[in-house]
Design an enzyme around this catalytic site. Structure first.
Site, mmCIF file in Angstrom:
data_model
loop_
_atom_site.group_PDB
_atom_site.id
_atom_site.type_symbol
_atom_site.label_atom_id
_atom_site.label_comp_id
_atom_site.label_asym_id
_atom_site.label_seq_id
_atom_site.Cartn_x
_atom_site.Cartn_y
_atom_site.Cartn_z
ATOM 1 C CG ASN A 166 -1.841 1.141 1.252
ATOM 2 O OD1 ASN A 166 -1.929 1.878 0.334
ATOM 3 N ND2 ASN A 166 -2.743 1.067 2.259
ATOM 4 C CD GLU B 64 -8.881 -1.280 3.688
ATOM 5 O OE1 GLU B 64 -9.271 -0.734 2.709
ATOM 6 O OE2 GLU B 64 -8.613 -0.834 4.714
#
Ligand code: ADP
Length: 397
Positions: free
Chosen positions: A7, A385
């Protein structure tokens, strides 16, 4: 298979190495202040102490190299060589109308993500830098892009169109996209599992209440509406974002305060929400709770306005879906904050919701907090996530 989930922000890079068979996190970490003085890498293997390495990271290439070194380090590492990583998953913020699910990254996909940068100027370019750095350092390893917007692409036109000249949609793709899609997908799926039912038979509202916050209506497994819009600025009041406002406020404030459009947008993104409403006290709900308990009126206002807005969205989505089976709270505040959950649930009496106040106080675990006789099941469902991204990659490859 071992999957590395990345990320990437403009000056940071978060990573998790996940074993797709056991779904266990093998290692995770964060490279911070990339391209800025004082950069550091924090690396952690579950069950062991965190390791912090202060080392210059002039760019993301160096950051990825340091992540690889940490993962393969003979002392702190968890793999012997890079070849053990079967795939890399990249979180990409904006997939526009082009991407409705995860895709294998090739030159064309990179071109398409780049073309969508106009819609997410702060995020997509940073995501691409991470992809580029990983491709350079791990040539031959399959890379997958997982989009924050993809889950919401099932919304019908009536939910994603704005009341603006239609030509703006046609020419500039101005429409609702929605964000946090990976989380809304993961949480709605898991909420159904917790009831022992199939998501395809349920009407679910997911309240993702973190620093950024959004609500979604998931009907029979598909997203039919969500509160964030063209950008993550729309919808709920957030930590520092305003959420919905009358658009005419922008020109009014511009005149009164002598601010440019860019300056007002910065105020709406960074100085509004509960932070702005509380008189710049804090964007963190723990601080606001404490201040409200000590009698601070601005903190009380901020919390009440926040809960009221979430409750209003829940009400509107019950109508949008013509019913409701589950309301699921997730993300930092949704998983941990009793006063916010209580403030919202107090409005839901009219839907026949009754909750167990003791359960509502429990933090951060899968839990049904409504009573057995409640007409709607209310749950806490911690989001994950990274695991959701790893699962999507396994489905794809
Ligand atoms: P994001 O990922 O959007 O940055 P998070 O999902 O981490 O945000 O959520 C951050 C918010 O969660 C903070 O405002 C914080 O107040 C709230 N939060 C986190 N832990 C707790 C806790 N133990 N009690 C109350 N609120 C909490």
């Amino acid at each position: 298979m071992k999957i590395l989930v990345i990320n990437c922000g403009s000056s940071s890079l978060k990573y998790q190495l996940i074993d797709s068979d056991s779904e266990a996190v093998l290692a995770k970490g964060l490279a911070e202040r990339i391209g800025i003085d004082g950069s550091s890498l924090t690396h952690q293997v579950p069950g062991r102490d965190k390791v912090e390495k202060k080392e210059s990271m002039p760019d993301h290439n160096v950051a990825v190299r340091l992540v690889i070194e940490a993962l393969t380090d003979h002392e702190h590492g968890v793999i012997d060589s890079l070849s053990e990583i079967g795939a890399v998953g990249h979180r990409v913020v904006h997939g526009g109308e082009k991407f409705t699910s995860a895709v294998l990254i090739d030159d064309k996909v990179i071109e398409d993500i780049d073309a969508l940068s106009a819609l997410a100027p702060l995020h997509n370019p940073a995501n691409l830098i991470g992809i580029d750095a990983c491709r350079k350092n791990m040539p031959g390893t399959p890379m997958v892009a997982v989009f924050d917007t993809a889950f919401h692409q099932s919304m019908p036109k009536k939910a994603y169109l704005y009341g603006l000249p239609y030509e703006y949609y046609e020419k500039h793709k101005v429409r609702r996209y929605g964000f946090h899609g990976t989380s809304h997908d993961f949480v709605s799926r898991h909420a159904a599992e917790m009831m022992g039912k199939d998501r395809k038979d349920l009407k679910i509202i997911v309240c993702h209440l973190g620093n950024g916050a959004s609500v979604s209506a998931v009907k029979y497994g598909k997203c039919v509406d969500t509160s964030m819009g063209l950008t993550p600025l729309e919808g709920l009041l957030m930590g520092t974002r305003s959420g919905d406002i009358d658009p005419a406020i922008i020109s009014y404030i511009s005149e009164k305060e002598g601010l440019s459009l860019q300056e007002i947008e910065a105020v709406l993104n960074k100085k509004s929400g509960v932070f702005g409403l509380s008189g710049y006290l804090s964007s963190d709900f723990r601080d606001l709770d404490q201040a409200a308990q000590a009698g601070n009126e601005l903190a009380k206002n901020a919390l009440e306005t926040y809960c009221y807005r979430v409750a209003k969205y829940i009400g509107s989505y019950v109508v949008a879906m013509q019913g409701i089976d589950i309301i699921a709270f997730t993300a930092g505040c949704g998983e941990n904050n009793y006063s916010v959950r209580k403030g919202i649930c107090d409005y839901l009496d009219c839907l026949g919701v009754t909750v167990d106040d003791e359960k509502l106080k429990i933090r951060g675990e899968d839990l049904i907090v409504s009573n057995p006789d409640s007409k709607v099941t209310v749950m806490i469902v911690p989001t994950n996530e990274e695991l959701a991204i790893a699962r999507q990659i396994m489905e794809l490859i």
